[in-house]
Design an enzyme around this catalytic site. Structure first.
Site, mmCIF file in Angstrom:
data_model
loop_
_atom_site.group_PDB
_atom_site.id
_atom_site.type_symbol
_atom_site.label_atom_id
_atom_site.label_comp_id
_atom_site.label_asym_id
_atom_site.label_seq_id
_atom_site.Cartn_x
_atom_site.Cartn_y
_atom_site.Cartn_z
ATOM 1 N N ASN A 169 0.803 -1.221 0.000
ATOM 2 C CA ASN A 169 0.000 0.000 0.000
ATOM 3 C C ASN A 169 0.843 1.282 0.000
ATOM 4 O O ASN A 169 0.437 2.285 -0.570
ATOM 5 C CB ASN A 169 -0.984 -0.001 1.179
ATOM 6 C CG ASN A 169 -0.299 -0.110 2.517
ATOM 7 O OD1 ASN A 169 0.769 -0.697 2.649
ATOM 8 N ND2 ASN A 169 -0.922 0.445 3.542
ATOM 9 N N LYS A 192 12.562 -7.144 0.879
ATOM 10 C CA LYS A 192 11.659 -7.926 0.022
ATOM 11 C C LYS A 192 10.374 -7.121 -0.120
ATOM 12 O O LYS A 192 9.521 -7.117 0.753
ATOM 13 C CB LYS A 192 11.384 -9.292 0.650
ATOM 14 C CG LYS A 192 11.045 -10.399 -0.371
ATOM 15 C CD LYS A 192 9.766 -10.194 -1.139
ATOM 16 C CE LYS A 192 8.545 -10.508 -0.299
ATOM 17 N NZ LYS A 192 7.276 -10.377 -1.117
ATOM 18 N N GLU A 195 4.961 -8.441 -3.741
ATOM 19 C CA GLU A 195 4.981 -8.865 -5.145
ATOM 20 C C GLU A 195 4.070 -8.023 -6.019
ATOM 21 O O GLU A 195 4.229 -7.979 -7.238
ATOM 22 C CB GLU A 195 4.597 -10.344 -5.267
ATOM 23 C CG GLU A 195 3.236 -10.720 -4.719
ATOM 24 C CD GLU A 195 3.325 -11.287 -3.318
ATOM 25 O OE1 GLU A 195 2.540 -12.202 -3.006
ATOM 26 O OE2 GLU A 195 4.179 -10.816 -2.526
ATOM 27 N N GLY A 245 2.381 -5.541 7.698
ATOM 28 C CA GLY A 245 1.406 -6.358 6.993
ATOM 29 C C GLY A 245 0.292 -6.806 7.919
ATOM 30 O O GLY A 245 0.020 -6.182 8.945
ATOM 31 N N THR A 249 -0.042 -12.812 8.985
ATOM 32 C CA THR A 249 1.312 -12.960 8.456
ATOM 33 C C THR A 249 2.335 -12.528 9.489
ATOM 34 O O THR A 249 3.402 -13.135 9.616
ATOM 35 C CB THR A 249 1.472 -12.138 7.167
ATOM 36 O OG1 THR A 249 0.449 -12.503 6.240
ATOM 37 C CG2 THR A 249 2.829 -12.402 6.532
ATOM 38 N N GLY A 250 2.029 -11.481 10.255
ATOM 39 C CA GLY A 250 2.934 -11.058 11.319
ATOM 40 C C GLY A 250 3.154 -12.131 12.355
ATOM 41 O O GLY A 250 4.274 -12.312 12.858
ATOM 42 N N GLU A 267 4.463 -3.943 12.429
ATOM 43 C CA GLU A 267 3.357 -3.005 12.260
ATOM 44 C C GLU A 267 2.265 -3.762 11.524
ATOM 45 O O GLU A 267 2.389 -4.067 10.348
ATOM 46 C CB GLU A 267 3.826 -1.765 11.489
ATOM 47 C CG GLU A 267 2.891 -0.589 11.663
ATOM 48 C CD GLU A 267 1.878 -0.525 10.560
ATOM 49 O OE1 GLU A 267 0.765 -1.076 10.762
ATOM 50 O OE2 GLU A 267 2.172 0.054 9.521
ATOM 51 N N CYS A 301 -2.939 1.288 6.737
ATOM 52 C CA CYS A 301 -2.999 0.651 8.048
ATOM 53 C C CYS A 301 -3.513 1.612 9.105
ATOM 54 O O CYS A 301 -4.224 1.217 10.036
ATOM 55 C CB CYS A 301 -1.629 0.111 8.446
ATOM 56 S SG CYS A 301 -0.325 1.366 8.400
ATOM 57 N N GLU A 401 -10.476 -5.140 10.102
ATOM 58 C CA GLU A 401 -9.826 -4.216 9.159
ATOM 59 C C GLU A 401 -10.288 -4.538 7.743
ATOM 60 O O GLU A 401 -9.955 -5.591 7.199
ATOM 61 C CB GLU A 401 -8.305 -4.326 9.274
ATOM 62 C CG GLU A 401 -7.572 -3.278 8.478
ATOM 63 C CD GLU A 401 -6.072 -3.315 8.697
ATOM 64 O OE1 GLU A 401 -5.444 -2.253 8.628
ATOM 65 O OE2 GLU A 401 -5.531 -4.399 8.935
ATOM 66 N N GLU A 478 8.805 2.976 14.509
ATOM 67 C CA GLU A 478 9.525 3.504 13.364
ATOM 68 C C GLU A 478 9.379 5.021 13.368
ATOM 69 O O GLU A 478 8.587 5.584 14.108
ATOM 70 C CB GLU A 478 8.968 2.910 12.073
ATOM 71 C CG GLU A 478 9.097 1.392 12.015
ATOM 72 C CD GLU A 478 8.598 0.813 10.714
ATOM 73 O OE1 GLU A 478 9.385 0.813 9.750
ATOM 74 O OE2 GLU A 478 7.442 0.374 10.665
#
Length: 498
Positions: A169, A192, A195, A245, A249-250, A267, A301, A401, A478
């Site tokens: 995003n 990374k 994709e 993400g 997945t986190g 995050e 997010c 979300e 961050e």
């Protein structure tokens, strides 16, 4: 070649792409073909058409990149005087500003976001490198008073090789806010990108190398999360992981990191409340809501995806919002529309599913609520800006979300009730408060569980202000000087001298 160079936007409008986009990994300061020879398509969400191809990496490519970073970490970068690192990061900021329009157009083609927004993201990325360039020689430890017979002090050292897993995003801005402080401290990086949006990460790698970054200090491997991301976060030679993400997945990243006891900054998204109290400037609040939920088609997010509004101004607020939303124009990011597309048909289906289920259970859809396309071409993956009104605290449109242009409206009886509603979900990333009573604003800022609170301007602040979440929104920070500590390990030294 002769002739006048074409403006990147004009080139993209005429051809559907940009010439010379990268299509290989960037490892050890050079373009490297994928080990397995596989390639992937990059698709423009505004029209659903392929505009470029890029390398599909795997564990072998990750091994090469990590080995390159590990070798570079033992080399000149960490031993360079901090001011020298600062000069290279400052040069990167200057080069990025010089190439800003090309980066912004590439970002729009890759992500679908409006060019205006992409330009802002690129400017923010340049500012991140500029900000951390100035921080390189200002990371200081402490002296600890143990008495006349001892000398005690702390130092901050780079952690080693840092992995960056970047979401689709905000590709360049998320990458820059992690890479810049990591490099400032003296780390090496393997990134990374998602994709769906690999282009600006690859372009940034080439730019950093041109700015003077030694080979191997910053490497980019493209590909899927399964084939490239998973081997990266599980790699035993990675010392730190920054992941942005989904929660699911986190959690997988955490499990992979646990095997090697790898440091983490996570995050993981949010369901952020924007509270409008009865004494708020409603016009300013409407502007905040619209920017907070419909920028990047709600794929943020930290989006203001929940409007918690005092009952006494609910009707007036909703009337203003619906009137403004009705005038919003959808369209390709390179045009002059007010909102662009969603990233993929799968994401559009996900958003539509939330709204369709809400409608089926009797939720009031104040506006929007349907899939759409670019009105000029009939193409692209769009969804109308949508408002769901008067939702209960446990409604899935409130608790989950959606990651799309869907605003969930909740009605509060008073400020205390607004706080209770704000804290009801499992997320705690950011929050907004609109009120003319500054004392009340700061009381709410203290009471709402969030990593960052905006008062009377949603998305206030910049690279200078720390960012990150609590609870299911993740941990670690961050941005700001706090980010430097995310990429540093503290060493304490105590010596008897008397």
């Amino acid at each position: 070649m002769g002739g006048v160079a074409r403006n990147p936007r004009d080139e993209a409008l005429a051809t559907g792409t940009l010439a010379g986009l990268p299509n290989a990994h960037f490892i050890d300061g050079a373009w490297v073909a994928p080990s397995a020879g596989r390639m992937m398509d990059s698709v423009d969400p505004g029209n659903g058409k392929v505009f470029a191809r890029f390398a599909s990496g795997d564990a072998a490519d990750i091994d090469k990149a990590v080995a390159s970073a590990r070798k570079a970490f033992a080399g000149e970068w960490r031993r360079m005087v901090p001011a020298g690192r600062g000069r290279i990061l400052a040069q990167a900021a200057a080069l990025l500003r010089a190439q800003a329009e090309r980066f912004a157009v590439a970002e729009t083609l890759d992500s679908g976001k409006r060019l205006l927004e992409a330009r802002g993201d690129v400017a923010g990325a340049a500012r991140a490198f500029e900000y951390y360039a100035g921080a390189c020689d200002k990371m200081q430890g402490d002296s600890i008073p143990l008495g006349p017979d001892y000398l005690a002090y702390t130092t901050l050292e780079p952690v080693g090789v840092a992995a960056q897993i970047v979401p689709w995003n905000y590709p360049i801005s998320t990458l820059a806010r992690g890479v810049a402080p990591a490099l400032a401290v003296g780390n090496c990086v393997v990134a990374k990108p998602a994709e769906q949006t690999p282009m600006t990460a690859l372009m940034l790698a080439e730019l950093l190398h041109a700015a003077g970054l030694p080979a191997g200090v910053f490497n980019v491997v493209t590909g899927t999360g399964k084939d490239a991301g998973a081997p990266l976060v599980a790699h035993p030679d990675i010392n730190h992981i920054t992941f942005t993400g989904s929660v699911a997945t986190g959690q997988s990243v955490m499990r992979a990191a646990a095997a090697n006891v790898t440091r983490l900054v996570l995050e993981l998204g949010g369901k952020s409340p924007l509270v409008v109290l009865d004494d708020a400037d409603l016009d300013a609040a409407v502007d905040g809501v619209l920017g907070g939920i419909y920028e990047n088609a709600g794929q943020i997010c930290s989006a203001a995806s929940r409007l918690i509004v005092d009952r006494r101004v609910h009707a007036a607020m909703l009337e203003r919002l619906v009137a403004r939303v009705a005038k919003m124009r959808l369209g390709h990011g390179l045009g002059d529309a007010d909102m662009g597309p969603l990233i993929s048909p799968e994401q559009r289906n996900r958003v539509a599913g939330f709204v369709d289920r809400a409608r089926a259970r009797g939720v009031s859809v104040a506006c929007g609520g349907h899939a759409a396309a670019d009105p000029e071409t009939g193409l692209g993956w769009f969804y109308e800006p949508t408002i769901l009104d008067a939702l209960k605290p446990d409604d899935e449109a409130v608790t989950e979300e959606i990651f799309g242009p869907v605003l969930a409206v909740q009605i509060a009886d008073d400020a205390d009730h607004a706080v209770a509603l704000a804290n009801f979900t499992r997320y705690a990333l950011v929050a907004g408060v609109y009120t003319s009573d500054f004392a009340r604003a700061h009381r709410l800022a203290a009471a709402i569980d969030a990593g960052q609170v905006y008062i009377n301007e949603y998305f206030a602040g910049g690279i200078e202000t720390p960012f990150g979440g609590n609870r299911h929104s993740g941990f670690g920070r961050e941005k700001g000087l706090e980010a430097l500590r995310s990429y540093a390990k503290l060493k304490s030294v105590a010596a008897r001298i008397g």
